[in-house]
Design an enzyme around this catalytic site. Sequence first.
Site, PDB file in Angstrom:
ATOM      1  N   GLU A  18       3.419   5.224   9.152  1.00 25.18           N
ATOM      2  CA  GLU A  18       3.433   4.341   9.439  1.00 25.18           C
ATOM      3  C   GLU A  18       4.931   4.037  10.609  1.00 25.18           C
ATOM      4  O   GLU A  18       6.299   4.637  10.557  1.00 25.18           O
ATOM      5  CB  GLU A  18       4.228   3.604   7.861  1.00 25.18           C
ATOM      6  CG  GLU A  18       3.244   3.628   6.328  1.00 25.18           C
ATOM      7  CD  GLU A  18       3.777   3.290   5.742  1.00 25.18           C
ATOM      8  OE1 GLU A  18       3.036   2.751   4.454  1.00 25.18           O
ATOM      9  OE2 GLU A  18       4.753   3.419   5.136  1.00 25.18           O
ATOM     10  N   THR A  59      -5.247   2.416   2.256  1.00 24.82           N
ATOM     11  CA  THR A  59      -3.710   0.740   2.355  1.00 24.82           C
ATOM     12  C   THR A  59      -3.184   0.332   2.826  1.00 24.82           C
ATOM     13  O   THR A  59      -3.511  -0.435   3.565  1.00 24.82           O
ATOM     14  CB  THR A  59      -2.658   1.154   0.481  1.00 24.82           C
ATOM     15  OG1 THR A  59      -2.602   2.932   0.976  1.00 24.82           O
ATOM     16  CG2 THR A  59      -3.334   1.596  -0.140  1.00 24.82           C
ATOM     17  N   ASN A  96       7.354  -1.974   5.531  1.00 26.55           N
ATOM     18  CA  ASN A  96       7.416  -1.067   4.307  1.00 26.55           C
ATOM     19  C   ASN A  96       9.065  -2.853   3.802  1.00 26.55           C
ATOM     20  O   ASN A  96       8.935  -2.404   2.281  1.00 26.55           O
ATOM     21  CB  ASN A  96       8.914   0.686   3.786  1.00 26.55           C
ATOM     22  CG  ASN A  96       7.782   1.044   4.280  1.00 26.55           C
ATOM     23  OD1 ASN A  96       6.721   1.763   3.240  1.00 26.55           O
ATOM     24  ND2 ASN A  96       7.513   1.883   5.384  1.00 26.55           N
ATOM     25  N   THR A 100       1.469   9.597  -1.196  1.00 28.32           N
ATOM     26  CA  THR A 100       0.419   8.363  -1.065  1.00 28.32           C
ATOM     27  C   THR A 100      -1.068   8.742  -0.496  1.00 28.32           C
ATOM     28  O   THR A 100      -1.393   8.201   0.366  1.00 28.32           O
ATOM     29  CB  THR A 100       0.680   6.914  -2.029  1.00 28.32           C
ATOM     30  OG1 THR A 100       1.735   6.739  -2.887  1.00 28.32           O
ATOM     31  CG2 THR A 100      -0.623   6.548  -1.595  1.00 28.32           C
ATOM     32  N   SER A 129       4.116  -7.795  -0.018  1.00 26.02           N
ATOM     33  CA  SER A 129       4.142  -9.631   0.328  1.00 26.02           C
ATOM     34  C   SER A 129       2.719 -10.108   0.720  1.00 26.02           C
ATOM     35  O   SER A 129       1.951  -9.490   1.294  1.00 26.02           O
ATOM     36  CB  SER A 129       5.339 -10.477   1.421  1.00 26.02           C
ATOM     37  OG  SER A 129       5.525  -9.186   2.369  1.00 26.02           O
ATOM     38  N   LYS A 182      -6.555   9.271   3.225  1.00 22.91           N
ATOM     39  CA  LYS A 182      -5.904   8.210   3.230  1.00 22.91           C
ATOM     40  C   LYS A 182      -4.955   8.214   3.197  1.00 22.91           C
ATOM     41  O   LYS A 182      -3.741   9.627   2.068  1.00 22.91           O
ATOM     42  CB  LYS A 182      -6.208   6.829   1.795  1.00 22.91           C
ATOM     43  CG  LYS A 182      -6.134   6.885   0.554  1.00 22.91           C
ATOM     44  CD  LYS A 182      -5.170   6.606   0.255  1.00 22.91           C
ATOM     45  CE  LYS A 182      -4.198   5.440   0.373  1.00 22.91           C
ATOM     46  NZ  LYS A 182      -2.961   5.100  -0.186  1.00 22.91           N
TER      47      LYS A 182
END
Lengths: 414, 414
Positions: B285, B161, B409, B198, B414, B187
């Site tokens: 991230e 993702t 995040n 996740t 978007s 992942k």
Amino acid sequence: MPVNLTAPNPVDLLPIAGVRIGVAEAGVRKANRKDLTVFLLDEGATVAGVFTQNRFCAAPVQICREHLAQVNNRVRALVINTGNANAGTGADGLRRARETCDALAKHLNVAREQVLPFSTGVIMEPLPVERIVAGLPAALADAKGEASGAQWLRAAEGIMTTDTLPKAVSARADIGGATISITGISKGAGMIRPNMATMLGYLATDAKVSPAVARQLAFELAEGSFNRVTVDGDTSTNDSFILIASNQAGHAEITSLDSAEGRALKSALLAVARQLAQALVRDGEGATKFITVRVEGGRTAEECRLAAYAIAHSPLVKTAFYASDPNLGRILAAVGYAGITDLDQGGIDLYLDDVHVAVKGGRHPDYREEDGQRVMKQSEITVRVVLGRGQAADTVWTCDFSHDYVSINADYRS
Amino acid sequence: MPVNLTAPNPVDLLPIAGVRIGVAEAGVRKANRKDLTVFLLDEGATVAGVFTQNRFCAAPVQICREHLAQVNNRVRALVINTGNANAGTGADGLRRARETCDALAKHLNVAREQVLPFSTGVIMEPLPVERIVAGLPAALADAKGEASGAQWLRAAEGIMTTDTLPKAVSARADIGGATISITGISKGAGMIRPNMATMLGYLATDAKVSPAVARQLAFELAEGSFNRVTVDGDTSTNDSFILIASNQAGHAEITSLDSAEGRALKSALLAVARQLAQALVRDGEGATKFITVRVEGGRTAEECRLAAYAIAHSPLVKTAFYASDPNLGRILAAVGYAGITDLDQGGIDLYLDDVHVAVKGGRHPDYREEDGQRVMKQSEITVRVVLGRGQAADTVWTCDFSHDYVSINADYRS
């Protein structure tokens, strides 16, 4: 940019009989900065405090606890420095905090134990106690007579660290036939969370209360205000919330909070404490939005609080608020990991202000993204979660999580 | 930019006898993206899983638990989609997850309960099950023969993702006279924390184990790997860690982890699982640093873990790492609020790699800021806290907290 918060107007800040304030520039960390504040209290004042639950608490917090117990809350002075937290400083830090109290006690001709020390700023660096002691005469010279609104404002400025605005609130109340005054100040913008945070709060009133009532009030006020706000979930080593009752008002001493006078006083104090606490969130590091998280329908207030804090601490939820993105599944996910082990997701409803987002754990059939978007764009948002398993509720207040939070905390010491 | 992590080379990825893999573009959320992956297992395989502890768990997680229990771990296929998590979707989400399993079971002529579904992506939006079902023939056509290294890599890509790199690791081990192979993929880059995030992890081996051993292995491997990493403290609704034993290797079936073969197998699997888990942090991230947090000298491993996670989750600690700022008091403060209620701060030592920063709760007299700074500038840092009250220890792995975390995040949907 603080969220719907402006600097207090000194004309709105009420003097409190029996409370003098002095502010000075001691050069604790930087020159030309008000970094030393003293509160001087007339004899007969009662002071109660609630302190950080962090086991790694700072030296001044340890000394405050000791002194309050030793003098049965009959405190005569507070001394507050910014620039250095005197935390993570071991036995040497305790010695330096005591030295500060000694010096002020000598000036005032009171016992060392009647002085409470407070420090906020960088952790793990030695407190420059010589500079603080050297700054005391100037602070004392500044403390002439009952503190004016302007002096309260200067104290609010004098205790700031990463705050962008001073925080001060006043109110009046009628208690037992007398009109009492309340004035409080607070500081703190990051490291804010329950139990508490680099948060200092001082609430003074001329109301007349017994030491036992003062202690109970301090606890209950903190629970309903400063212990319900969070910016980043970090509990500081130095948090202190102090209630000062100068006991000079004309009503009879309040000896129980279960009386009409006790309830009226608590309610008036709580309104001020809550504004001071919410001001920390409004001025939260990098905050662009003020968010009220209310969780209802729980079996206990404790589980509602768990869920509310899980939402309020989730970086994913907070960045979604920052982006005005109605990515509301993140809120449900946070409720799910809050630690309510027997929670049934099929009973949960979620509202964003007036918009019913989720019903029984799934997206509401009438929910439209543009309705969520409309609310998310506001600067004040209420998240309401209904757990659907009881009658209890609790509320916490928080802010969003922005690029500026990272910038402020990545650069704080530089 | 991932921290010391590069894309796997397909020649390093070992085929696992009895495991076929197919990947397709189903257009779940976006067009022209590999978003549908199937694992097809020969009859006789054993599959065990560990799933999110989030009470708000996604529909596929609920179905996986059901199916695994119903078939005593004799699973024949996995189906994984990205783009949509099928979480927060209520009864309708369960129906859609079942429909996916039905469709694949029909193609394979197996029972619906022998298929496990997995979804990852946006929460609270209906799973486009028609598009997934329509994509199955292409995925099945892609699954020709024992999966090659290139196919494993495509699967690692197919489950991504917000990951910036696919994650896949292989190893060989000698078990009971046979050489077994292990290949895993994972992942996840945000919403990563214990219990889990996740995070999807699939570890396949041709080793031969009983269903009971497979279940125990899945649990212990997750505890030692995926349940020891955190990016942002958010526990996802969809986390799943799956162990596939195709049972085709030439050794005798392992029926106990307390045997020499059992220990050797667990050790080999754990090394791969840990690399896969750490890869999530390295690709966390916005991560710029990989941080190992080791807490020693605790009374129990549990309290060491509490302290390690308090450090690893603190936004203040993580932003200090990002800034390479040895603001190490923030680490001690995090230990202080970790929830070890009788912790004595006077017993705590802190090391940053080889630098002794704090001794007995205070700054080490020989500590120099430039030594801390030197370590903080590295891309791999070990924080070591010694609680000084026992013999237990635990370790977690995390990353720093940067501007990019907020950007990623705030913009995810978007």
